[in-house]
Design an enzyme around this catalytic site. Structure first.
Site, PDB file in Angstrom:
ATOM      1  N   LYS A 181      38.902  47.814  49.153  1.00 39.85           N
ATOM      2  CA  LYS A 181      37.486  48.006  49.456  1.00 39.85           C
ATOM      3  C   LYS A 181      37.194  47.338  50.792  1.00 39.85           C
ATOM      4  O   LYS A 181      37.312  46.127  50.931  1.00 39.85           O
ATOM      5  CB  LYS A 181      36.628  47.403  48.352  1.00 39.85           C
ATOM      6  CG  LYS A 181      35.137  47.544  48.632  1.00 39.85           C
ATOM      7  CD  LYS A 181      34.301  47.120  47.448  1.00 39.85           C
ATOM      8  CE  LYS A 181      32.821  47.208  47.781  1.00 39.85           C
ATOM      9  NZ  LYS A 181      31.989  46.775  46.659  1.00 39.85           N
ATOM     10  N   LYS A 233      38.135  52.621  49.028  1.00 39.32           N
ATOM     11  CA  LYS A 233      36.713  52.805  49.287  1.00 39.32           C
ATOM     12  C   LYS A 233      36.330  52.175  50.613  1.00 39.32           C
ATOM     13  O   LYS A 233      36.749  51.049  50.864  1.00 39.32           O
ATOM     14  CB  LYS A 233      35.948  52.121  48.146  1.00 39.32           C
ATOM     15  CG  LYS A 233      34.465  52.054  48.318  1.00 39.32           C
ATOM     16  CD  LYS A 233      33.885  51.230  47.208  1.00 39.32           C
ATOM     17  CE  LYS A 233      32.402  51.094  47.471  1.00 39.32           C
ATOM     18  NZ  LYS A 233      31.761  50.213  46.536  1.00 39.32           N
TER      19      LYS A 233
HETATM   20  C1  PBG Z   1      29.238  46.387  44.808  1.00 42.59           C
HETATM   21  C2  PBG Z   1      29.306  47.817  45.226  1.00 42.59           C
HETATM   22  C3  PBG Z   1      28.891  48.361  46.446  1.00 42.59           C
HETATM   23  C4  PBG Z   1      29.120  49.737  46.369  1.00 42.59           C
HETATM   24  C5  PBG Z   1      29.638  49.991  45.103  1.00 42.59           C
HETATM   25  N1  PBG Z   1      29.776  48.791  44.425  1.00 42.59           N
HETATM   26  C6  PBG Z   1      28.219  47.744  47.588  1.00 42.59           C
HETATM   27  C7  PBG Z   1      28.804  46.741  48.460  1.00 42.59           C
HETATM   28  O1  PBG Z   1      29.952  46.323  48.367  1.00 42.59           O
HETATM   29  O2  PBG Z   1      28.025  46.324  49.325  1.00 42.59           O
HETATM   30  C8  PBG Z   1      28.823  50.739  47.446  1.00 42.59           C
HETATM   31  C9  PBG Z   1      28.776  52.151  47.017  1.00 42.59           C
HETATM   32  C10 PBG Z   1      28.165  53.076  47.984  1.00 42.59           C
HETATM   33  O3  PBG Z   1      27.895  52.732  49.160  1.00 42.59           O
HETATM   34  O4  PBG Z   1      27.933  54.234  47.608  1.00 42.59           O
HETATM   35  N2  PBG Z   1      28.596  46.253  43.558  1.00 42.59           N
END
Ligand code: PBG
Length: 313
Positions: A181, A233
């Site tokens: 991520k 991601k």
């Molecule tokens: C954290 C989380 C995020 C997203 C999914 N889970 C946000 C982040 O890390 O700031 C982002 C998903 C998206 O942008 O569609 N709970």
């Protein structure tokens, strides 16, 4: 002939719909930066889950938007917290037709907006956060979540949650690790969607966008720790990482087409600058071609309809 020799097919069962559920509202609230996406109320949630099941989707991923936040993210471990209540509602509405999944992270529940708890110096405390994740995992399992989406990027989170689940007898609850991520600008609209209070950024725990090898390494570590599914991601800007992980992984590999990827196509289409449907289908085909077995996308329900109509062949 083209259909016969196509290398990449799309199927509704390979799509997962992210769903936001907001505490204290009686009707769905539109999200300005994500046209077509809403924050559901507990009342509108069953129909959304029912529609996802009827569309043949593989699952829904639930995110909670609480009314009150604090430093520890107490709402995340409260059985009456919005995400845990929404999970019970979704599990009932799904009646086993799709996999109900939950976001396991503290950012929606903390008043500072970070994915973990902070130490005296205001930095994210990795190991103290693992304790919170263990407790969250148990509450989410009790609520009926079948797949926990570990999106907080704390080191050791998969092993910690697996251990807590097994200790409590939840050996059937599976773990989806958001392994690679990246610290991405493409999460911007999501932070609107969950009304994030974050100031600063998450670069101390999310990956540096320039690092390809590290993405694969993180996925391998999570598999070792017991992840049932690993994820990359965002999706579109990280197809190389996705291909690397898909080539090496022994478990299913998913990708998350995130909020910013959604909003960019929607915005261009709203201006008439891009063919919306073709762009959506092509973006998904690219993610699947790179190696994603399944994809989280805000277009999941609409894509499923296009697939059923034969529009994606
Ligand atoms: C954290 C989380 C995020 C997203 C999914 N889970 C946000 C982040 O890390 O700031 C982002 C998903 C998206 O942008 O569609 N709970």
């Amino acid at each position: 002939m083209r259909r016969l020799v196509s290398e990449t097919r799309l199927h509704p069962a390979d799509l997962v719909l992210p769903v936001f559920v907001r505490e204290g509202v009686s009707a769905p609230v539109p999200i300005t930066s994500m046209p077509g996406v809403v924050q559901h109320s507990l009342e509108s949630l069953p129909d959304a889950v029912g529609a996802a099941a009827a569309a043949g989707l593989g699952g829904v991923m639930l995110f909670g938007v609480p009314e009150v936040r604090d430093a520890r993210g107490s709402g995340a471990t409260d059985p009456d917290g919005i995400l845990n209540v929404a999970t019970r509602v979704a599990v009932e509405a799904s009646a086993g037709r799709l996999v109900v999944q939950t976001d396991l992270c503290l950012d929606e529940f903390t008043d500072h907006g970070h994915c973990g708890v902070l130490d005296d110096r205001g930095r994210v405390d990795n190991d103290a956060t693992l304790e919170r994740y263990r407790a969250m995992a148990l509450e989410q399992s009790r609520a009926g979540s079948e797949l926990l989406g570990l999106s907080g990027m704390m080191d050791g989170q998969v092993a910690a949650v697996r251990d807590a689940l097994d200790d409590a007898g939840f050996s059937d609850t599976a773990i989806l690790a958001y392994s690679a991520k990246y610290a991405s600008a493409y999460y911007g609209p999501f932070r609107d969607a969950v009304e994030s209070t974050l100031e600063g950024d998450r670069r101390s725990y999310q990956l540096d966008p320039g690092n390809r090898r590290e993405g694969l390494r993180e996925a391998m570590i999570d598999i070792d720790e017991g992840a049932d599914v690993v994820m990359v991601k965002p999706a579109g800007s990280y197809l190389d990482v996705l291909a690397d992980v898909a080539a090496a992984s022994e478990v299913p590999v998913w990708a998350y087409q995130v909020s910013g990827e959604y909003s960019m196509i929607e915005a261009a289409a709203a201006h008439g600058w891009i063919d919306r449907k073709r762009a959506v289908i092509e973006s998904m085909r690219g993610i699947r071609r790179a190696g994603a077995d399944a994809v989280l996308t805000y277009w999941a329900a609409e894509l499923a309809e296009w697939i059923r109509n034969g529009d994606t062949e």
